[in-house]
Design an enzyme around this catalytic site. Structure first.
Site, PDB file in Angstrom:
ATOM      1  N   SER A   1     -10.608  -0.492   3.827  1.00 13.20           N
ATOM      2  CA  SER A   1      -9.754  -0.695   5.010  1.00 13.20           C
ATOM      3  C   SER A   1      -9.209   0.645   5.494  1.00 13.20           C
ATOM      4  CB  SER A   1      -8.554  -1.580   4.656  1.00 13.20           C
ATOM      5  OG  SER A   1      -9.011  -2.783   4.118  1.00 13.20           O
TER       6      SER A   1
ATOM      7  N   ARG B   1       0.834  -1.225   0.000  1.00 10.65           N
ATOM      8  CA  ARG B   1       0.000   0.000   0.000  1.00 10.65           C
ATOM      9  C   ARG B   1       0.862   1.267   0.000  1.00 10.65           C
ATOM     10  NH1 ARG B   1      -2.346  -3.619  -1.003  1.00 10.65           N
ATOM     11  NH2 ARG B   1      -4.246  -4.483  -0.138  1.00 10.65           N
TER      12      ARG B   1
ATOM     13  N   GLU C   1      -4.326   3.634   6.397  1.00 14.00           N
ATOM     14  CA  GLU C   1      -4.217   3.471   4.941  1.00 14.00           C
ATOM     15  C   GLU C   1      -4.900   4.657   4.243  1.00 14.00           C
ATOM     16  OE1 GLU C   1      -5.239  -0.452   3.280  1.00 14.00           O
ATOM     17  OE2 GLU C   1      -6.190   0.590   1.614  1.00 14.00           O
TER      18      GLU C   1
HETATM   19  C1  LIG Z   1     -15.535  -0.322  -0.260  1.00 13.65           C
HETATM   20  C2  LIG Z   1     -14.073  -0.073  -0.539  1.00 13.65           C
HETATM   21  C3  LIG Z   1     -13.221  -1.148  -0.741  1.00 13.65           C
HETATM   22  C4  LIG Z   1     -11.863  -0.945  -1.008  1.00 13.65           C
HETATM   23  N1  LIG Z   1     -11.061  -2.027  -1.225  1.00 13.65           N
HETATM   24  C5  LIG Z   1      -9.754  -1.846  -1.516  1.00 13.65           C
HETATM   25  C6  LIG Z   1      -8.919  -2.978  -1.776  1.00 13.65           C
HETATM   26  O1  LIG Z   1      -9.361  -4.124  -1.780  1.00 13.65           O
HETATM   27  N2  LIG Z   1      -7.597  -2.753  -2.042  1.00 13.65           N
HETATM   28  C7  LIG Z   1      -7.088  -1.484  -2.084  1.00 13.65           C
HETATM   29  O2  LIG Z   1      -5.875  -1.355  -2.350  1.00 13.65           O
HETATM   30  N3  LIG Z   1      -7.854  -0.402  -1.845  1.00 13.65           N
HETATM   31  C8  LIG Z   1      -9.165  -0.548  -1.572  1.00 13.65           C
HETATM   32  N4  LIG Z   1      -9.964   0.544  -1.313  1.00 13.65           N
HETATM   33  C9  LIG Z   1      -9.352   1.886  -1.316  1.00 13.65           C
HETATM   34  C10 LIG Z   1      -9.505   2.636  -2.676  1.00 13.65           C
HETATM   35  O3  LIG Z   1     -10.458   2.018  -3.479  1.00 13.65           O
HETATM   36  C11 LIG Z   1      -8.179   2.684  -3.426  1.00 13.65           C
HETATM   37  O4  LIG Z   1      -7.176   3.272  -2.643  1.00 13.65           O
HETATM   38  C12 LIG Z   1      -8.306   3.486  -4.737  1.00 13.65           C
HETATM   39  O5  LIG Z   1      -7.132   3.328  -5.505  1.00 13.65           O
HETATM   40  C13 LIG Z   1      -8.563   4.978  -4.499  1.00 13.65           C
HETATM   41  O6  LIG Z   1      -8.879   5.536  -5.746  1.00 13.65           O
HETATM   42  P1  LIG Z   1      -9.576   6.941  -5.853  1.00 13.65           P
HETATM   43  O7  LIG Z   1      -9.598   7.322  -7.293  1.00 13.65           O
HETATM   44  O8  LIG Z   1     -10.898   6.914  -5.181  1.00 13.65           O
HETATM   45  O9  LIG Z   1      -8.556   7.866  -5.062  1.00 13.65           O
HETATM   46  P2  LIG Z   1      -8.866   9.116  -4.133  1.00 13.65           P
HETATM   47  O10 LIG Z   1      -9.488   8.660  -2.867  1.00 13.65           O
HETATM   48  O11 LIG Z   1      -9.580  10.171  -4.898  1.00 13.65           O
HETATM   49  O12 LIG Z   1      -7.385   9.607  -3.842  1.00 13.65           O
HETATM   50  C14 LIG Z   1      -6.501   8.818  -3.077  1.00 13.65           C
HETATM   51  C15 LIG Z   1      -5.136   9.527  -3.038  1.00 13.65           C
HETATM   52  O13 LIG Z   1      -4.564   9.553  -4.340  1.00 13.65           O
HETATM   53  C16 LIG Z   1      -4.358  10.891  -4.788  1.00 13.65           C
HETATM   54  N5  LIG Z   1      -4.704  10.895  -6.214  1.00 13.65           N
HETATM   55  C17 LIG Z   1      -5.882  10.485  -6.774  1.00 13.65           C
HETATM   56  N6  LIG Z   1      -5.801  10.567  -8.115  1.00 13.65           N
HETATM   57  C18 LIG Z   1      -4.563  11.033  -8.404  1.00 13.65           C
HETATM   58  C19 LIG Z   1      -3.877  11.356  -9.623  1.00 13.65           C
HETATM   59  N7  LIG Z   1      -4.439  11.193 -10.818  1.00 13.65           N
HETATM   60  N8  LIG Z   1      -2.615  11.847  -9.532  1.00 13.65           N
HETATM   61  C20 LIG Z   1      -2.017  12.006  -8.341  1.00 13.65           C
HETATM   62  N9  LIG Z   1      -2.618  11.734  -7.160  1.00 13.65           N
HETATM   63  C21 LIG Z   1      -3.863  11.249  -7.200  1.00 13.65           C
HETATM   64  C22 LIG Z   1      -5.285  11.755  -3.917  1.00 13.65           C
HETATM   65  O14 LIG Z   1      -4.770  13.064  -3.781  1.00 13.65           O
HETATM   66  C23 LIG Z   1      -5.242  10.986  -2.599  1.00 13.65           C
HETATM   67  O15 LIG Z   1      -4.075  11.308  -1.878  1.00 13.65           O
HETATM   68  C24 LIG Z   1     -11.332   0.385  -1.064  1.00 13.65           C
HETATM   69  C25 LIG Z   1     -12.200   1.465  -0.859  1.00 13.65           C
HETATM   70  C26 LIG Z   1     -13.553   1.245  -0.610  1.00 13.65           C
HETATM   71  C27 LIG Z   1     -14.469   2.428  -0.434  1.00 13.65           C
END
Ligand SMILES: Cc1cc2nc3c(=O)[nH]c(=O)nc-3n(C[C@H](O)[C@H](O)[C@H](O)COP(=O)(O)OP(=O)(O)OC[C@H]3O[C@@H](n4cnc5c(N)ncnc54)[C@H](O)[C@@H]3O)c2cc1C
Length: 345
Positions: A238, A164, A333
């Site tokens: 998580s 992570r 996380e």
């Molecule tokens: C129900 C649920 C289940 C999940 N299960 C998992 C799992 O099994 N495994 C796992 O690893 N994660 C899991 N996650 C966490 C999440 O889905 C991941 O971390 C995902 O990659 C976040 O993507 P996002 O686009 O929503 O990022 P955001 O929440 O919008 O951003 C996360 C971070 O990345 C940065 N960011 C976003 N986009 C960019 C970009 N283009 N350039 C630079 N920085 C950027 C943001 O500034 C922030 O710091 C889960 C979340 C939920 C709600």
């Protein structure tokens, strides 16, 4: 590109936290990003980069420009006998890329089915589930350096993936905006079903062969039965990482807590944070509008109108209890977002 003022971010984060952003723009291209950065500079406002908002916790209103990255498009770059190089815009929904891959008969990311969020955020924390992390298929990414506006390509060795983790969460935190990511997907499927209940669920679903499509269906079914759907209960998956502790510490703890599970890796052992939280009595607890999920104690939830600070307070209480009972520090996380940790341009 339209820049809006005084926008609620409630619909833009899966915790459903209602904070306000003074400026908000959806960026669909590198040109939009550069224009947005210039706007932020001219207004002397910091920025927040946002994908699907599924790994953030907002704890206050943001006097900032929020850039919601919406660069779309998936294309095949090149192919050989064994693999296909696929490039996806950072705003593509991660699960849509999984579906595209399955539709083309490719494999490598089926175990990552249904992880919320965008392609651009996936390398940030090396998303992982059911025994696979994106580092296994990652080829390269292109990002804009915020301070110069220049485009840089990052190869796997430069992204420094960990559990992570990546360089974008450590030494290059807040320095780049990821625009597109490329993955090497396989034409030859090697099933990875050793983790958790995948085989059992494949059997229950009557799938006799572990094709990429069937593995994806099994994982979707497991995830839907175990994790709360953010559309129904606000959450960010998580909240904590699974702690990794020295094997000697694990052996000592095991004497005191014989049921403590652990997954050894070289001289270290990964301990399930969910077990630690459950065994400090937090599973299913609710404080006002926020709480710990009934089925999955690693997931903190917003039952309605909870505030980010309330979820953060709850997380601190859990961390203190786990530390005092087991001597283990739980690391977050989820990315906590407040005015102090925004990016200055
Ligand atoms: C129900 C649920 C289940 C999940 N299960 C998992 C799992 O099994 N495994 C796992 O690893 N994660 C899991 N996650 C966490 C999440 O889905 C991941 O971390 C995902 O990659 C976040 O993507 P996002 O686009 O929503 O990022 P955001 O929440 O919008 O951003 C996360 C971070 O990345 C940065 N960011 C976003 N986009 C960019 C970009 N283009 N350039 C630079 N920085 C950027 C943001 O500034 C922030 O710091 C889960 C979340 C939920 C709600």
């Amino acid at each position: 590109m339209k820049i809006q003022e005084n926008i609620s971010l409630k619909a833009y984060n899966t915790f459903g936290i209602d904070v306000m952003a003074s400026f908000f723009a959806e960026v669909e291209s590198k040109e939009d990003i550069l224009e947005a950065l210039n706007f932020a500079k001219s207004k002397m406002k910091p920025i927040l980069i946002l994908g699907g908002g599924s790994n953030v916790l907002f704890t206050e209103n943001l006097d900032a420009l929020v850039l919601k990255v919406n660069i779309l498009g998936i294309k095949e770059i090149k192919t050989n006998d064994k693999t296909v190089l696929i490039e996806a815009g950072s705003g593509v929904i991660w699960h849509e890329l999984v579906l595209y891959s399955l539709d083309k008969g490719l494999s490598g990311i089926e175990n990552l089915s249904l992880i919320p969020g965008t392609v651009g955020a996936a390398p940030m924390q090396n998303i992982g589930a059911y025994g696979v992390e994106i580092k296994a298929v990652f080829h390269s990414l292109e990002a804009i350096e915020i301070s110069t506006g220049l485009i840089k390509t990052f190869l796997p060795s430069e992204v420094r993936f960990g559990y992570r983790e990546s360089v974008f969460k450590t030494s290059l935190k807040g320095k780049y905006i990821i625009c597109k990511v490329s993955f090497n997907l396989s034409k030859i499927h090697t099933p990875n079903i050793s983790y958790g209940d995948i085989q059992t669920v494949l059997d229950q679903m009557g799938h006799t062969t572990a094709t990429a499509q069937n593995i994806s269906k099994a994982i979707i079914s497991i995830r839907q039965s175990k994790l709360p759907d953010p559309k129904e209960i606000g959450n960010a998956g998580s909240f904590f990482k699974n702690p990794v502790i020295p094997a000697s510490d694990f052996d000592n703890l095991k004497l005191k807590f014989p049921a403590l599970p652990g997954y050894p890796n070289a001289s270290q052992v990964k301990v399930p944070a969910a077990w630690l939280i459950e065994n400090t009595g937090w599973k299913g607890k609710q404080i006002g509008e926020v709480g710990v999920h009934k089925k999955q104690p690693l997931v903190l939830v917003n039952y309605g109108n909870g505030k980010g600070e309330e979820i953060l307070d709850l997380s601190h209480q859990i961390q203190m209890d786990v530390l005092s009972k087991f001597g283990i520090s739980l690391e977050r996380e989820v990315n906590v977002v407040n005015f102090e940790n925004l990016i200055n341009v």
